[in-house]
Write an enzyme that holds these catalytic residues in place. Structure first.
Site, PDB file in Angstrom:
ATOM      1  CB  SER A 143      -0.844  -0.016   1.289  1.00 34.16           C
ATOM      2  OG  SER A 143      -1.471   1.224   1.506  1.00 34.16           O
ATOM      3  CE1 TYR A 156      -4.255  -2.015   5.409  1.00 33.26           C
ATOM      4  CE2 TYR A 156      -3.210   0.077   4.874  1.00 33.26           C
ATOM      5  CZ  TYR A 156      -3.858  -1.072   4.474  1.00 33.26           C
ATOM      6  OH  TYR A 156      -4.104  -1.288   3.132  1.00 33.26           O
TER       7      TYR A 156
HETATM    8  P1  NAD Z   1     -11.697  -5.409   0.515  1.00 30.23           P
HETATM    9  O1  NAD Z   1     -12.032  -5.324   1.959  1.00 30.23           O
HETATM   10  O2  NAD Z   1     -12.654  -4.901  -0.501  1.00 30.23           O
HETATM   11  O3  NAD Z   1     -11.327  -6.903   0.129  1.00 30.23           O
HETATM   12  C1  NAD Z   1     -10.473  -7.678   0.924  1.00 30.23           C
HETATM   13  C2  NAD Z   1     -10.850  -9.134   0.793  1.00 30.23           C
HETATM   14  O4  NAD Z   1      -9.972  -9.892   1.649  1.00 30.23           O
HETATM   15  C3  NAD Z   1     -12.292  -9.411   1.272  1.00 30.23           C
HETATM   16  O5  NAD Z   1     -12.984 -10.185   0.323  1.00 30.23           O
HETATM   17  C4  NAD Z   1     -12.092 -10.151   2.576  1.00 30.23           C
HETATM   18  O6  NAD Z   1     -13.112 -11.095   2.881  1.00 30.23           O
HETATM   19  C5  NAD Z   1     -10.753 -10.839   2.346  1.00 30.23           C
HETATM   20  N1  NAD Z   1     -10.107 -11.222   3.603  1.00 30.23           N
HETATM   21  C6  NAD Z   1     -10.032 -10.504   4.757  1.00 30.23           C
HETATM   22  N2  NAD Z   1      -9.398 -11.210   5.700  1.00 30.23           N
HETATM   23  C7  NAD Z   1      -9.056 -12.396   5.142  1.00 30.23           C
HETATM   24  C8  NAD Z   1      -8.375 -13.540   5.606  1.00 30.23           C
HETATM   25  N3  NAD Z   1      -7.935 -13.627   6.885  1.00 30.23           N
HETATM   26  N4  NAD Z   1      -8.175 -14.580   4.760  1.00 30.23           N
HETATM   27  C9  NAD Z   1      -8.646 -14.516   3.494  1.00 30.23           C
HETATM   28  N5  NAD Z   1      -9.304 -13.456   2.995  1.00 30.23           N
HETATM   29  C10 NAD Z   1      -9.507 -12.423   3.802  1.00 30.23           C
HETATM   30  O7  NAD Z   1     -10.294  -4.644   0.374  1.00 30.23           O
HETATM   31  P2  NAD Z   1      -9.475  -4.163  -0.913  1.00 30.23           P
HETATM   32  O8  NAD Z   1      -9.477  -2.701  -0.885  1.00 30.23           O
HETATM   33  O9  NAD Z   1      -9.863  -4.912  -2.125  1.00 30.23           O
HETATM   34  O10 NAD Z   1      -8.018  -4.609  -0.434  1.00 30.23           O
HETATM   35  C11 NAD Z   1      -7.243  -5.619  -1.073  1.00 30.23           C
HETATM   36  C12 NAD Z   1      -5.794  -5.439  -0.685  1.00 30.23           C
HETATM   37  O11 NAD Z   1      -5.348  -4.171  -1.171  1.00 30.23           O
HETATM   38  C13 NAD Z   1      -5.550  -5.426   0.825  1.00 30.23           C
HETATM   39  O12 NAD Z   1      -4.349  -6.092   1.113  1.00 30.23           O
HETATM   40  C14 NAD Z   1      -5.430  -3.941   1.136  1.00 30.23           C
HETATM   41  O13 NAD Z   1      -4.688  -3.705   2.306  1.00 30.23           O
HETATM   42  C15 NAD Z   1      -4.757  -3.434  -0.121  1.00 30.23           C
HETATM   43  N6  NAD Z   1      -4.935  -1.995  -0.354  1.00 30.23           N
HETATM   44  C16 NAD Z   1      -6.177  -1.448  -0.516  1.00 30.23           C
HETATM   45  C17 NAD Z   1      -6.294  -0.076  -0.730  1.00 30.23           C
HETATM   46  C18 NAD Z   1      -7.621   0.615  -0.909  1.00 30.23           C
HETATM   47  O14 NAD Z   1      -7.662   1.872  -0.921  1.00 30.23           O
HETATM   48  N7  NAD Z   1      -8.714  -0.074  -1.092  1.00 30.23           N
HETATM   49  C19 NAD Z   1      -5.150   0.718  -0.776  1.00 30.23           C
HETATM   50  C20 NAD Z   1      -3.908   0.127  -0.608  1.00 30.23           C
HETATM   51  C21 NAD Z   1      -3.814  -1.231  -0.413  1.00 30.23           C
END
Ligand code: NAD
Length: 256
Positions: A143, A156
């Site tokens: 991230s 985080y």
């Molecule tokens: P999201 O919450 O939409 O999706 C995350 C998915 O991970 C969900 O389907 C959830 O059920 C699953 N999950 C959670 N805990 C879990 C576990 N213990 N085992 C298996 N699955 C699990 O989030 P997103 O925004 O799609 O995030 C995806 C990745 O991108 C994450 O690692 C997040 O930290 C990273 N990220 C997101 C953003 C953002 O702005 N959305 C920015 C930077 C990084």
């Protein structure tokens, strides 16, 4: 467009958000996709979306913070599709926003268990498989919070810095074995996670777009598809000289 036909890909946390977009894009480009998530409903929905579009996918429920789940997931993917050519360690949680001194220990433990240990466990299992299979490509989800600090989000931020450390180390150790390991660093992306963070900060007064658009030099947050495009490219032969790279996809956020 890259061609992933004949390739099989594993995407953790692909029941929603960025993981789902990556799973759909891999499938669109011909890959067989092992969809995995702790959320069975979301995972099955992703599989249905891929199949409706004419692609091939299967679902396996797994909690990435549990070694037995991760090992069973790798075995299930190999059983289903014969091998894993590419893996995306995407599952993650954001947890609670609080000043450093008030962060509950349980929040720290939960975030580190999924984001940091989960990535560690998945990397280990994927590398074991890819060493036997003769190579592969892995992308870890860090991230912009893996590159700089964000007040209120210390666990985080720590977990995403850890993902970058693991990515560099694993890349150095396995590049010569033909396993390319890289990380992506999204800025604000329009998913449930960003909505949750915006809700915590503004108590519903602003949605994630209202709050986060102005913070990005492009003037907007990104879409899951824009991150998926980078993930898929990093796994493709076009990225054959990319190793241990930490790539922002953030509308200019960390250029500020
Ligand atoms: P999201 O919450 O939409 O999706 C995350 C998915 O991970 C969900 O389907 C959830 O059920 C699953 N999950 C959670 N805990 C879990 C576990 N213990 N085992 C298996 N699955 C699990 O989030 P997103 O925004 O799609 O995030 C995806 C990745 O991108 C994450 O690692 C997040 O930290 C990273 N990220 C997101 C953003 C953002 O702005 N959305 C920015 C930077 C990084």
């Amino acid at each position: 467009m890259e061609d992933f036909s004949g390739k099989s890909v594993l995407v953790t946390g692909s029941g929603a958000g960025i993981g789902r977009a990556a799973a759909l894009e891999f499938a669109r480009q011909g890959a067989k996709v092992m969809v995995s998530d702790i959320d069975e409903k979301g995972g099955e929905e992703t599989v249905a979306m891929i199949r409706e579009a004419g692609g091939q996918a299967a679902f396996r429920k797994a909690d990435v913070s549990k070694a037995e789940d991760v090992n069973a997931l790798i075995s299930a993917a190999v059983e289903e599709f014969g091998r894993i050519d590419c893996a995306v360690n995407n599952a993650g949680i954001e947890g609670k926003i609080a000043p450093f001194e008030d962060q509950p220990e349980v929040n720290y433990d939960a975030i580190m268990a999924v984001n940091s240990k989960g990535t560690f466990l998945c990397l280990q299992a994927e590398i074991h498989h890819m060493l036997q299979a003769g190579g592969g490509a892995i992308v870890n989800l860090s991230s912009v919070a893996g590159l700089i600090g964000f007040p209120g989000l210390s666990p985080y931020v720590a977990s995403k810095h850890a993902v970058i450390g693991m990515t560099k180390n694993a890349a150095l150790e396995y590049g010569k074995a033909g396993i390319r390991i890289n990380a992506v660093c999204p800025g604000g992306i329009d998913t449930r996670m960003l909505d949750s963070l915006a809700d915590q900060v503004s108590a519903g007064a602003q949605n994630s777009s209202q709050m986060m658009d102005p913070l990005h030099p492009l003037g907007r947050i990104g879409t899951p598809q824009e991150v998926a495009n980078l993930i898929v490219w990093l796994c493709s032969p076009q990225a054959s000289f990319m190793l241990g790279a930490i790539v922002p996809v953030d509308g200019g956020f960390v250029a500020q």
